[in-house]
Design a protein around this motif. Structure first.
Motif, mmCIF file in Angstrom:
data_model
loop_
_atom_site.group_PDB
_atom_site.id
_atom_site.type_symbol
_atom_site.label_atom_id
_atom_site.label_comp_id
_atom_site.label_asym_id
_atom_site.label_seq_id
_atom_site.Cartn_x
_atom_site.Cartn_y
_atom_site.Cartn_z
ATOM 1 N N SER A 21 0.847 -1.190 0.000
ATOM 2 C CA SER A 21 0.000 0.000 0.000
ATOM 3 C C SER A 21 0.885 1.242 0.000
ATOM 4 O O SER A 21 2.017 1.225 0.504
ATOM 5 C CB SER A 21 -0.946 -0.002 1.206
ATOM 6 O OG SER A 21 -0.215 0.079 2.413
ATOM 7 N N SER A 64 -4.640 -10.054 2.332
ATOM 8 C CA SER A 64 -3.862 -9.132 3.158
ATOM 9 C C SER A 64 -3.102 -9.923 4.214
ATOM 10 O O SER A 64 -3.632 -10.881 4.769
ATOM 11 C CB SER A 64 -4.782 -8.127 3.851
ATOM 12 O OG SER A 64 -5.521 -7.401 2.902
ATOM 13 N N ASP A 84 -10.195 -5.293 4.434
ATOM 14 C CA ASP A 84 -9.384 -4.632 3.410
ATOM 15 C C ASP A 84 -10.202 -3.625 2.610
ATOM 16 O O ASP A 84 -9.717 -3.088 1.635
ATOM 17 C CB ASP A 84 -8.736 -5.656 2.486
ATOM 18 C CG ASP A 84 -9.769 -6.380 1.627
ATOM 19 O OD1 ASP A 84 -10.975 -6.249 1.883
ATOM 20 O OD2 ASP A 84 -9.352 -7.087 0.702
#
Length: 149
Positions: free
Chosen positions: A100, A126, A132
């Motif tokens: 990210s 994730s 998420d």
């Protein structure tokens, strides 16, 4: 609390979260075992084309061309994607890490080309957190769409 201590607390949170995401280890369950990618956990931060439940399920793709040609198309999409590292690649399996932008959290994306069934399977999960916010589902759908062009 005055502004200066508040800013220090916020800065410490960013440093901690950034370090925590760098320390997240590659899950030991990645890869293909008996023709299957790892099942998703119960948390909503994973999707897979091999999942049985609708909460985690995404549709697979039909194989068009050879596995090597298909993998080349998928890789060409991934190398153009910011913050993606391809970790493992064979003619029928790929593992990539997506980071990210802000907190540097890592998501693992896997692609498995099942030549016997002429099917391309996807899994995106994730490493940390519970939700998420639909990022993994959107990522897989975009990867599927872009790799078919």
């Amino acid at each position: 609390m005055t502004l200066k201590p508040l800013l220090l607390v916020i800065l410490a949170m960013f440093v901690f979260l950034g370090c925590a995401s760098k320390m997240s280890k590659v899950p030991g369950n990645l890869g293909v075992k008996d023709g299957k990618l790892a099942p998703c956990p119960t948390s909503p931060n994973c999707v897979s084309s091999q999942a049985e439940d609708e909460k985690h399920r995404v549709a697979p793709l039909s194989l068009a061309g050879t596995p090597a040609e298909t993998m080349d198309r998928i890789v060409s999409v991934l190398v153009e994607t910011p913050r993606v590292s391809i970790i493992t690649r064979t003619d029928n399996y790929l593992h990539a890490e997506f980071r990210s932008a802000f907190f540097r959290f890592v998501d693992d994306v896997e692609v498995f080309i099942d030549e016997a069934d002429s099917t391309i399977h996807f899994r995106s999960a994730s490493r940390t957190g519970y939700s998420d916010f639909g990022v993994n589902r959107k990522r897989v759908e975009a990867l599927k769409k872009e790799s078919q062009r």
